[in-house]
Design a protein around this motif. Structure first.
Motif, PDB file in Angstrom:
ATOM      1  N   THR A 148       0.839  -1.207   0.000  1.00  0.00           N
ATOM      2  CA  THR A 148       0.000   0.000   0.000  1.00  0.00           C
ATOM      3  C   THR A 148       0.873   1.257   0.000  1.00  0.00           C
ATOM      4  N   ASP A 175      -6.716  -0.026   3.783  1.00  0.00           N
ATOM      5  CA  ASP A 175      -5.811   0.307   2.673  1.00  0.00           C
ATOM      6  C   ASP A 175      -6.523   1.207   1.663  1.00  0.00           C
ATOM      7  N   GLU A 221      -4.044  -4.894  -5.547  1.00  0.00           N
ATOM      8  CA  GLU A 221      -3.275  -5.240  -4.340  1.00  0.00           C
ATOM      9  C   GLU A 221      -3.875  -6.499  -3.759  1.00  0.00           C
TER      10      GLU A 221
END
Ligand SMILES: Nc1nc2c(ncn2[C@@H]2O[C@H](COP(=O)(O)OP(=O)(O)O)[C@@H](O)[C@H]2O)c(=O)[nH]1
Ligand SMILES: [Mg+2]
Length: 216
Positions: free
Chosen positions: A45, A72, A117
């Motif tokens: 992140t 995040d 992610e």
């Protein structure tokens, strides 16, 4: 064929058909798609924060995978890029269907870079394709040089291996050369970058690589 293996094959086959559909969506929009993977806390992140400071946020979209919490996604919201959060619950990885469902909430027409992610974990995320162009694995220098040998699949699947937190090297016994050698044994094609998200060292090489792919 033993029933357990049959079931696993079916899951992976179904995943691959979603990945293929995702792939055609990415290609139709001319979006470069990167699947970012690492252990929890290696700096995925943070690297995204540094990346969004350097690229045009209107051209970048993010899919955030986490088992729990939207922390995040909240950290990245301020940049103004499109973000979709996937909460995986008990699942330790993202898969093709989760990404396919998330695409319904994104407009990729102006997006040159889509970053996914993945859930923090060096094992399961490597097993599930999502239709991405490249897998990128981050390894923090605090994690030890042996991780490519212990978790080979992730390093075999990755196109780029980023060693992060190199600002901490003076305090550690970590050898970048040994870590690279271990990773090369698993994947001789792997491209390496050494960065610090704290000092900014190495980030130019990273954004150059991204920009080349975004324009490609
Ligand atoms: N010293 C140092 N700390 C970093 C660096 N990159 C990330 N961190 C810290 O590492 C922790 C975990 O980072 P995060 O980005 O949340 O990792 P993620 O779980 O992989 O997304 C945070 O406290 C970051 O501030 C770096 O290059 N150097
Ligand atoms: Mg994270």
């Amino acid at each position: 064929m033993p029933i357990k293996i049959q079931v696993l094959n079916n899951i992976l086959e179904m995943n691959d058909s979603y990945a293929a559909e995702n792939r055609s969506i990415f290609e139709a929009n001319n979006s470069f798609v990167m699947n970012m993977m690492s252990s929890p806390g290696s700096g995925k992140t943070t690297l995204l924060e540094r990346t969004l400071e350097r690229l045009d946020p209107a051209k970048v979209a993010i899919i955030e995978g986490d088992m729990q919490t939207t922390k995040d996604a909240e950290r990245l919201e301020r940049f103004g890029s499109q973000i979709v959060q996937i909460s995986t619950g008990n699942a330790c990885h993202l898969d093709g269907k989760m990404v396919h469902d998330a695409l319904a909430d994104l407009d990729l027409s102006d997006i040159r870079l889509l970053v996914i992610e993945n859930v923090g974990n060096l094992v399961c995320p490597a097993e599930f394709r999502m239709g991405e162009d490249a897998k990128v694995v981050l390894l923090s220098v605090t994690e030890g040089e042996d991780k490519p040998l212990k978790y080979p699949l992730m390093f075999r699947e990755a196109a780029v291996c980023i060693f992060n937190k190199i600002d901490l090297l003076p305090h550690l016994d970590f050898s970048l050369e040994e870590a690279r050698e271990n990773a090369r044994q698993i994947n001789p094609q792997l491209k390496f970058m050494s960065i610090s998200c704290k000092t900014g060292e190495g980030l130019d090489q990273w954004t150059d690589w991204l920009q080349t792919n975004m324009n490609g």
